[in-house]
Design a protein around this motif. Structure first.
Motif, mmCIF file in Angstrom:
data_model
loop_
_atom_site.group_PDB
_atom_site.id
_atom_site.type_symbol
_atom_site.label_atom_id
_atom_site.label_comp_id
_atom_site.label_asym_id
_atom_site.label_seq_id
_atom_site.Cartn_x
_atom_site.Cartn_y
_atom_site.Cartn_z
ATOM 1 N N THR A 19 96.833 40.656 39.262
ATOM 2 C CA THR A 19 96.181 41.157 40.476
ATOM 3 C C THR A 19 96.936 40.719 41.727
ATOM 4 O OG1 THR A 19 94.020 41.248 39.402
ATOM 5 C CG2 THR A 19 94.037 41.126 41.801
ATOM 6 N N VAL A 20 97.391 39.459 41.743
ATOM 7 C CA VAL A 20 98.186 38.982 42.880
ATOM 8 C C VAL A 20 99.456 39.811 43.015
ATOM 9 C CG1 VAL A 20 99.586 37.057 43.719
ATOM 10 C CG2 VAL A 20 97.286 36.641 42.880
ATOM 11 N N ALA A 21 100.029 40.241 41.888
ATOM 12 C CA ALA A 21 101.258 41.040 41.903
ATOM 13 C C ALA A 21 100.985 42.512 42.182
ATOM 14 C CB ALA A 21 101.988 40.888 40.575
ATOM 15 N N GLY A 22 99.722 42.880 42.451
ATOM 16 C CA GLY A 22 99.394 44.274 42.740
ATOM 17 C C GLY A 22 99.237 45.129 41.506
ATOM 18 N N GLU A 23 99.004 44.506 40.353
ATOM 19 C CA GLU A 23 98.854 45.250 39.101
ATOM 20 C C GLU A 23 97.462 45.012 38.520
ATOM 21 O OE1 GLU A 23 102.345 45.573 36.430
ATOM 22 O OE2 GLU A 23 103.149 43.906 37.614
ATOM 23 N N ALA A 24 96.451 45.310 39.316
ATOM 24 C CA ALA A 24 95.076 45.070 38.883
ATOM 25 C C ALA A 24 94.688 45.941 37.703
ATOM 26 C CB ALA A 24 94.115 45.292 40.047
ATOM 27 N N ASP A 25 95.282 47.123 37.580
ATOM 28 C CA ASP A 25 94.974 47.975 36.413
ATOM 29 C C ASP A 25 95.341 47.260 35.118
ATOM 30 O OD1 ASP A 25 94.277 49.817 38.309
ATOM 31 O OD2 ASP A 25 95.418 51.463 37.431
ATOM 32 N N ARG A 26 96.489 46.595 35.098
ATOM 33 C CA ARG A 26 96.878 45.844 33.909
ATOM 34 C C ARG A 26 95.947 44.661 33.681
ATOM 35 N NH1 ARG A 26 102.938 44.042 33.853
ATOM 36 N NH2 ARG A 26 102.196 43.167 31.863
ATOM 37 N N ALA A 27 95.475 44.058 34.766
ATOM 38 C CA ALA A 27 94.516 42.952 34.632
ATOM 39 C C ALA A 27 93.239 43.439 33.965
ATOM 40 C CB ALA A 27 94.206 42.358 36.009
ATOM 41 N N VAL A 28 92.750 44.603 34.382
ATOM 42 C CA VAL A 28 91.547 45.183 33.780
ATOM 43 C C VAL A 28 91.766 45.446 32.297
ATOM 44 C CG1 VAL A 28 90.147 47.288 33.737
ATOM 45 C CG2 VAL A 28 90.626 46.141 35.917
ATOM 46 N N ALA A 29 92.922 45.997 31.952
ATOM 47 C CA ALA A 29 93.203 46.298 30.542
ATOM 48 C C ALA A 29 93.265 45.020 29.710
ATOM 49 C CB ALA A 29 94.513 47.072 30.435
ATOM 50 N N ALA A 30 93.897 43.984 30.252
ATOM 51 C CA ALA A 30 94.025 42.724 29.515
ATOM 52 C C ALA A 30 92.660 42.085 29.282
ATOM 53 C CB ALA A 30 94.933 41.768 30.275
ATOM 54 N N LEU A 31 91.816 42.060 30.301
ATOM 55 C CA LEU A 31 90.486 41.470 30.152
ATOM 56 C C LEU A 31 89.626 42.277 29.176
ATOM 57 C CD1 LEU A 31 89.893 40.548 33.885
ATOM 58 C CD2 LEU A 31 89.781 38.928 31.996
ATOM 59 N N THR A 32 89.727 43.588 29.254
ATOM 60 C CA THR A 32 88.945 44.436 28.359
ATOM 61 C C THR A 32 89.308 44.176 26.902
ATOM 62 O OG1 THR A 32 88.811 46.143 30.074
ATOM 63 C CG2 THR A 32 88.320 46.817 27.818
ATOM 64 N N SER A 33 90.597 44.084 26.624
ATOM 65 C CA SER A 33 91.049 43.811 25.255
ATOM 66 C C SER A 33 90.577 42.442 24.780
ATOM 67 C CB SER A 33 92.576 43.895 25.172
ATOM 68 O OG SER A 33 93.029 45.188 25.495
ATOM 69 N N ALA A 34 90.653 41.462 25.655
ATOM 70 C CA ALA A 34 90.245 40.107 25.275
ATOM 71 C C ALA A 34 88.750 40.043 24.975
ATOM 72 C CB ALA A 34 90.609 39.120 26.382
ATOM 73 N N ILE A 35 87.935 40.754 25.745
ATOM 74 C CA ILE A 35 86.489 40.749 25.515
ATOM 75 C C ILE A 35 86.170 41.279 24.119
ATOM 76 C CG2 ILE A 35 84.318 41.812 26.235
ATOM 77 C CD1 ILE A 35 85.412 41.676 29.129
ATOM 78 N N GLU A 36 86.892 42.297 23.688
ATOM 79 C CA GLU A 36 86.660 42.864 22.354
ATOM 80 C C GLU A 36 86.901 41.828 21.257
ATOM 81 O OE1 GLU A 36 89.182 46.240 22.094
ATOM 82 O OE2 GLU A 36 88.081 47.408 23.603
ATOM 83 N N VAL A 37 87.867 40.940 21.473
ATOM 84 C CA VAL A 37 88.164 39.898 20.490
ATOM 85 C C VAL A 37 87.149 38.768 20.563
ATOM 86 C CG1 VAL A 37 89.867 38.173 19.761
ATOM 87 C CG2 VAL A 37 90.636 40.448 20.500
ATOM 88 N N ILE A 38 86.769 38.383 21.774
ATOM 89 C CA ILE A 38 85.944 37.191 21.977
ATOM 90 C C ILE A 38 84.465 37.442 21.744
ATOM 91 C CG2 ILE A 38 85.165 35.572 23.779
ATOM 92 C CD1 ILE A 38 88.005 35.715 24.925
ATOM 93 N N GLU A 39 83.972 38.618 22.093
ATOM 94 C CA GLU A 39 82.524 38.863 22.070
ATOM 95 C C GLU A 39 81.881 38.587 20.702
ATOM 96 O OE1 GLU A 39 79.460 42.001 24.091
ATOM 97 O OE2 GLU A 39 81.332 42.786 23.252
ATOM 98 N N PRO A 40 82.478 38.995 19.585
ATOM 99 C CA PRO A 40 81.834 38.697 18.294
ATOM 100 C C PRO A 40 81.785 37.202 17.981
ATOM 101 C CG PRO A 40 83.467 40.450 18.072
ATOM 102 C CD PRO A 40 83.674 39.838 19.417
ATOM 103 N N GLN A 41 82.650 36.397 18.629
ATOM 104 C CA GLN A 41 82.728 34.975 18.311
ATOM 105 C C GLN A 41 81.992 34.093 19.319
ATOM 106 O OE1 GLN A 41 86.855 33.784 16.981
ATOM 107 N NE2 GLN A 41 87.383 35.759 17.911
ATOM 108 N N ASP A 42 81.992 34.500 20.600
ATOM 109 C CA ASP A 42 81.415 33.648 21.642
ATOM 110 C C ASP A 42 80.871 34.538 22.755
ATOM 111 O OD1 ASP A 42 80.891 31.877 23.751
ATOM 112 O OD2 ASP A 42 82.500 30.520 23.162
#
Length: 951
Positions: free
Chosen positions: A479-502
Motif C-alpha cells: 500500500t505504501v508503494a501504491g499497490e493497494a490492489d496487490r495488498a487486497v489480493a494478498a490479504l484475501t488469499s491469506a484469510i482463506e488459509v487462516i480462517e479454518p484454523q484460527d
C-alpha cells in the motif's frame, strides 16, 4: 604517531583547533559532529586520542568505540561499545535511573530478550533511536559527554543511522561526537548522509610536509638527518605518518645511514614497504608467530590468546610467547586481548593469507569460537566470511542472531545476517523462516526488496500466526508503494488459509483488508465491501469482532443519507469498545472511523477517544501510533477551526513519521500540515511541506498522489494551496480530480465533501460566474441533504461569493447563522469577514464593523492569520479601528509555542514536554522563552490563567 600527545603532533594545529572548538561548543550546550576523514595511516587515531585527552582535561566523560570489519553487522555494535561499559558498571539503582522515562526504550539493547519478536510494527525500531537519544541526553545532563568512534567507515548501519538521528538533536546538549573515517570505504552512504548534516564538520588532515617529515625522522632515529634523507622519506611515503614510521623502522633495522647514501636507498621504497616489511619481518620469526598473527587476522582485534592459539593450533604458552614477540616487533599492541598495532598491519597479514585459505580459516574460526562458548554474534561474523555450504546449523545460528538484532531494534543488522543465511542456502522450512525474517527487517528500514521476500514467504506459509504476520507487513509495504490492489489480493488469499484454523486471527485480517481496500481501485474494493456485509451479523463479543464491525459501520456510513445517520453508526462502534482492539500501530478501522466522523460535525466523541488512545500510545512508547493519532487529532482540530493546534499536531506527526523513516500515513499527515499552514497564511511554508511529499508538477497537481482515501486528502490540500496562491486554474484542475476520486473513495459520504464550494471560488476567480453559481448551488443542495451545519454554511458562503453582489449579504447572513450551530469555527470566521465586507460595499458600515470585529477576533484566536489580516483591512475601510496585526495575549504564540505552553501550564517539566512532543529539551526551552516574552510573564506558574482567558 599514535603515541604522540596533542602538543607533539606534527602539523595538526588546525585539526586540534577544530577539535578544541567542537568541545568548547559542546560544553556550552551546542553539541555537534566532527568527522576526521583521511586515508589509512594519516593520523586519524592520533587525533581521536588527542580529542579524548583534551576532553578529559576539560571535564568530559569520554565514551569510545572502534569499528572493525568483522563487527560491521553487529546490532548497534558501535553504540554498544560506547555505552555498555557505563551500563555494565552501574549498580542496580543507578541502572534503573539510567533507563527511566523515554530512555527506557533503549533498555532491550543492553539486555535483549532471546528470540526477539520479529513481528514488530512498521517503524518499531524508532523507539530504540528515541530511547538512545534520551539515554545520552540524560547522561549529558550529568556532565559534558564526548562520543569517539574510530574507523567509522566500518561501523554497523544501525549505529550510523542512530548517529544521523542524533546529529540534528545535539543543539542544547553538552555532547560532542567525533568520528574517524577513511574516505571511500565501508558504508559510505550512511557516512555521507551524516557528513552532509548541518551539524557536522569534516576535518581532513594533510600529509606531512618535508620539514615535518624531517622532524619525525629525527625523533625516531634519535639524531639529526640529512635534508636529502628526509626529502627521500617524504617522497617515498607521500608524507603519510604511519608509512614514515614503518620506513624508519626498516632503515634502522637495516642500519642505513641517515645521510645521502641512505637517501638513495630510501628513494627506491614506497608505501608498499609496510606490507612488505610486515611479511618480511614475520618470515624471519618462529613459525608460531606467523601462525598466531594469521589467526588473529581471521578472528579480528579483541580475540583472546586462547582463541587465537586454538585456531593457530598452538599451545597457550607458546601463543603467549609469540604474542609478546609480536608486540616487541611493533605488529601487535600491548593490551589484555590481542590487537594489531594498526589496521594497515592487519590488512597486510589478512591479504597475504589468500582468499580460499581465508574462507577455510573463517569456517574453522567459527567452530573454535562455538566450542569455546563465544557470543553468537562473533560466531556468525566468522560464518558470514566463510564460503556458503548449505549448513542447516549455520542458518539456525544466523536466524538466532537476526532475531536478537530485531529485539534490539536493529533491523539493518538483522537484514544483513538474513541475507547471508539466504546465500547459505537454507532448505525448507528454514528458507521460509529466513525469507519472512528478511522481509520484516527490510520493511522496517523501507527497503523495496521487502515486498519480494514477504511475498515469497507468504506463498509457502501455512501456520496462521506466521502467515498473518507476513501478510500484514506485505500489505503495508504494498500500500505504501501504491499497490493497494496487490495488498487486497494478498490479504484475501491469506484469510482463506487462516480462517479454518484460527477464526479470530482471520477476523483481524478482515479488518485490515477493509482498510487497505480504501486505498485500492474500485474493482478491487467492491468484493471487499460485499464480504464485509456478510460479516455484519457478528455480535461484537471479541475485540477482533469489534474491529470488523467498525469496518462494516464505516462502509455503511459512506452509504448513509445523512450526517446524523453516519455519525450514529460510527459513534456506536467507538462507544462499543473499539479501542480495546489490537493493532493501532497499523493501518486499521479505528483510523477509518475517525476519518468518517470528520464529515459529520460529531467531533466531541472522536476527540475524547483520540486523547485516550494517545495516552495509551505514550505509555507503550510506540512512535507510529503516536504519529498516526496525533495526525488524526490535528484533523479534528482543523475541522473545528483551531488552526494553531492543527499546525502543531501536523508538524509533530510529519516529523515523527519522516524522522523515523515511516512512510505509512505520511501523505495524510502532510496534507494536515499543508492545510493548516494555508489557513494560517504561511504559504511558503505550506509549499515546502507539500514539495517534501513530492514536487508539484506543472499542470498536474495530482502527479505522484495515488488514488485512495487518505492520499486524496493531500490532493485537496494542494488545491487549497494553489487557490490561496492565486493559481485558480491549477486549483480548479486539482479540485475536479479530487471530486472524481472522491466519488470512488469518499471519506464518509461523497455528499459530505466540500470540494465543490472551493471549486466555485476558483471559478469565480477565473470569471466563470455562471458555472461557479451552478456548482455552489449543487453543493448547497447536497449539503442540505447531508445535514451537517458546517457543510451548509460553507456552501452558502461559496454561493454568496459566486453570485451577484445584491444577493451576497442575505446569503452570508444565512451562512453565519448556519455556522453558529457548527463546530467549524474557522468557517464561521470566514463567513463573518465576508459578510462584513459585503455590508461595507453596501454602505451598511455600522453593521459591517460589528461582523468584521467578530470575524477578526475569532480568526485571530484560531490562528488564521491571513484571514484576520484581511478582516482588519476591511474593518479599517469600514471606519473601524483594527487591532494589533500580531495579536495580543496568546494570539501572538505560534502553534508550537502554544502547545508547549499548554503542557507547561498543565504541570509538565521541560524533559516531560520534550519526551511527549518528541523534541529536544533545547526546543522546549526556546519555545518557553518566547512564550514568557510574548505574554510578559516570569514563569510557567502564570501560564494557566492566561491560556484559559476568554477571547
Amino acid at each position: 604517531m599514535d603515541t604522540d600527545a596533542p602538543d607533539t603532533l606534527l602539523e595538526r594545529r588546525d585539526e586540534l583547533a577544530a577539535l578544541r572548538a567542537a568541545l568548547a561548543q559542546a560544553r556550552a550546550g551546542r553539541g555537534g559532529v566532527t568527522i576526521v576523514e583521511a586515508p589509512a595511516g594519516l593520523g586519524k587515531t592520533s587525533l581521536l586520542r588527542a580529542a579524548a585527552e583534551l576532553a578529559v582535561a576539560d571535564g568530559f566523560t569520554c565514551l569510545r568505540a572502534r569499528a572493525t570489519v568483522l563487527e560491521r553487522d553487529f546490532a548497534y555494535g558501535c553504540v554498544r561499545q560506547l555505552l555498555e561499559p557505563t551500563v555494565a558498571r552501574a549498580a542496580e539503582e543507578r541502572r534503573a535511573a539510567l533507563f527511566t522515562g523515554a530512555a527506557g526504550q533503549a533498555a532491550p539493547l543492553f539486555a535483549p530478550v532471546a528470540g526477539g519478536e520479529t513481528a514488530s510494527a512498521v517503524g518499531g525500531d524508532a523507539a530504540m533511536l528515541h530511547g538512545l537519544y534520551w539515554l545520552l541526553a540524560d547522561l549529558a545532563e550529568e556532565g559534558p559527554l564526548a562520543l569517539l568512534v574510530d574507523d567509522a567507515h566500518w561501523a554497523d548501519s544501525d549505529s550510523l543511522r542512530f548517529l544521523a538521528y542524533l546529529a540534528p538533536r545535539l543543539d542544547g546538549l553538552a555532547l560532542a561526537v567525533v568520528l574517524g573515517s577513511r574516505p571511500g570505504e565501508g558504508d559510505t552512504v550512511e557516512l555521507a548522509r551524516l557528513a552532509a548534516a548541518p551539524e557536522a564538520t569534516t576535518v581532513r588532515p594533510r600529509p606531512l610536509s618535508e620539514a615535518a617529515t624531517a622532524t619525525l625522522c629525527e625523533r625516531r632515529l634519535g639524531g639529526p638527518v640529512a635534508p636529502a634523507f628526509a626529502a627521500a622519506c617524504r617522497e617515498a611515503t607521500g608524507g603519510n605518518p604511519f608509512y614514515v614510521e614503518a620506513l624508519l623502522r626498516e632503515t634502522a633495522e637495516a642500519g642505513l645511514p641517515a645521510g645521502g647514501d641512505g637517501a638513495a636507498r630510501v628513494a627506491r621504497l614506497g608505501p608498499s614497504v609496510v606490507a612488505q616489511a610486515v611479511l618480511l619481518r614475520l618470515s624471519e620469526q618462529p613459525p608460531a608467530a606467523t601462525a598466531l598473527v594469521r589467526a588473529l587476522a581471521v578472528l579480528g582485534d579483541g580475540a583472546a590468546v586462547g582463541e587465537a592459539a586454538q585456531l593457530a593450533e598452538l599451545g597457550e604458552q607458546d601463543a603467549a610467547n609469540a604474542a609478546d614477540l609480536l608486540v616487541a616487533l611493533g605488529l601487535l599492541q600491548a593490551a589484555p586481548r590481542l590487537e594489531f598495532a594498526h589496521p594497515i598491519v592487519r590488512e597486510a597479514v589478512y591479504a597475504d593469507i589468500g582468499a580460499s585459505a581465508r574462507a577455510v580459516a573463517h569456517a574453522r574460526a567459527a567452530a573454535v569460537l562455538a566450542e569455546r562458548g563465544a557470543a553468537d554474534e562473533r560466531i556468525a561474523a566468522q560464518v558470514a566470511a566463510a564460503e556458503p555450504a548449505g549448513d542447516a546449523a549455520r542458518v539456525a545460528l544466523l536466524l538466532r542472531v537476526a532475531d536478537d538484532a530485531l529485539a534490539r531494534g536493529a533491523p539493518a543488522a538483522a537484514g544483513a545476517w538474513l541475507r547471508r543465511a539466504l546465500a547459505e542456502p537454507p532448505r525448507e522450512p528454514q528458507r521460509t523462516e529466513v525469507l519472512l525474517g528478511l522481509g520484516l527487517a527490510e520493511h522496517r528500514v523501507g527497503a523495496p526488496a521487502a515486498v519480494e521476500h514477504l511475498a515469497a514467504a507468504s506463498a509457502t506459509l501455512n501456520e496462521p500466526a506466521q502467515l498473518a504476520t507476513a501478510v500484514r507487513q506485505l500489505a503495508n509495504a504494498l500500500t505504501v508503494a501504491g499497490e493497494a490492489d496487490r495488498a487486497v489480493a494478498a490479504l484475501t488469499s491469506a484469510i482463506e488459509v487462516i480462517e479454518p484454523q484460527d477464526r479470530e486471527l482471520a477476523l483481524l485480517l478482515e479488518a485490515e483488508l477493509a482498510s487497505h481496500a480504501l486505498q485500492a481501485s474500485p474493482a478491487a474494493a467492491a468484493p471487499v465491501r460485499r464480504r464485509l456485509e456478510r460479516l455484519a451479523v457478528l455480535d461484537g463479543g471479541t475485540a477482533r469482532e469489534r474491529l470488523v464491525l467498525a469496518s462494516v459501520a464505516f462502509q455503511r456510513a459512506r452509504a448513509a443519507d445523512s450526517a446524523d445517520a453516519a455519525a450514529a453508526l460510527l459513534e456506536g462502534v467507538l462507544r462499543g469498545g473499539l479501542l480495546d482492539a489490537p493493532g493501532l500501530d497499523m493501518v486499521g478501522p479505528f483510523y477509518d472511523v475517525v476519518i468518517g466522523l470528520l464529515a459529520t460535525d460529531a467531533l466531541d466523541l472522536v476527540a475524547e477517544q483520540l486523547e485516550r488512545a494517545l495516552a495509551d500510545a505514550h505509555v507503550r512508547a510506540t512512535i507510529p501510533a503516536t504519529a498516526y493519532l496525533t495526525g488524526r487529532r490535528g484533523w479534528v482540530a482543523l475541522r473545528r477551526g483551531d488552526v494553531s493546534r492543527a499546525e502543531a499536531d501536523g508538524r509533530t506527526a510529519v516529523e515523527l513519521l519522516r524522522g523515523h523513516g515511516i512512510g505509512l500515513g505520511l501523505p495524510f499527515a502532510t496534507a494536515l500540515l499543508v492545510q493548516a499552514l494555508v489557513e494560517g497564511g504561511e504559504l511558503e511554508q505550506a509549499r515546502r511541506a507539500s514539495d517534501a511529499a513530492g514536487a508539484l508538477a506543472d499542470g498536474d497537481p495530482a502527479a505522484g498522489i495515488p488514488p485512495g482515501l487518505t492520499s486524496n486528502f493531500l490532493l485537496e490540500a494542494r488545491a487549497s494551496l494553489l487557490l490561496a496562491s492565486r493559481r485558480p486554474e491549477e486549483a480548479l484542475a486539482a479540485l475536479r480530480e479530487f471530486g472524481r476520486r472522491d466519488e470512488l473513495w469518499g471519506g464518509a459520504n461523497p455528499l459530505a465533501s466540500r470540494w465543490r464550494a472551493r471549486a466555485a471560488l476558483a471559478l469565480t476567480a477565473l470569471g466563470e460566474r455562471d458555472e461557479a453559481v451552478a456548482l455552489a448551488a449543487e453543493d448547497l443542495e447536497r449539503a442540505r441533504r447531508w445535514g451537517a451545519a458546517s457543510g451548509i454554511g460553507t456552501a452558502l458562503r461559496a454561493l454568496a461569493l459566486a453570485g451577484d453582489g445584491g444577493e451576497a449579504a442575505p446569503r452570508l447572513r444565512e451562512a453565519v447563522a448556519a455556522l453558529e450551530r457548527a463546530p467549524a469555527r474557522l468557517e464561521h470566521a470566514r463567513a463573518l469577514v465576508d459578510l462584513g465586507a459585503a455590508l461595507r460595499r453596501g454602505n451598511q458600515r455600522a453593521q459591517a464593523r460589528t461582523a468584521l470585529e467578530q470575524g477578526v477576533a475569532l480568526a485571530a484566536r484560531l490562528g488564521a492569520r491571513e484571514l484576520a489580516e484581511r478582516g482588519r483591512t476591511e474593518l479599517r475601510a469600514a471606519g473601524g479601528r483594527s487591532s494589533d496585526p500580531h495579536g495580543h495575549g496568546v494570539e501572538q504564540l505560534t502553534a508550537a509555542e502554544r502547545r508547549v505552553a499548554e503542557l507547561a501550564a498543565g504541570g509538565r517539566s521541560n524533559p516531560e514536554i520534550a519526551q511527549e512532543l518528541f523534541v529536544t529539551r533545547k526546543t522546549v526551552e526556546t519555545h518557553l522563552g518566547h512564550v514568557y516574552r510574548k505574554l510578559d510573564v516570569a514563569g510557567r506558574g502564570d501560564l494557566a490563567a492566561l491560556l484559559t482567558e476568554p477571547g
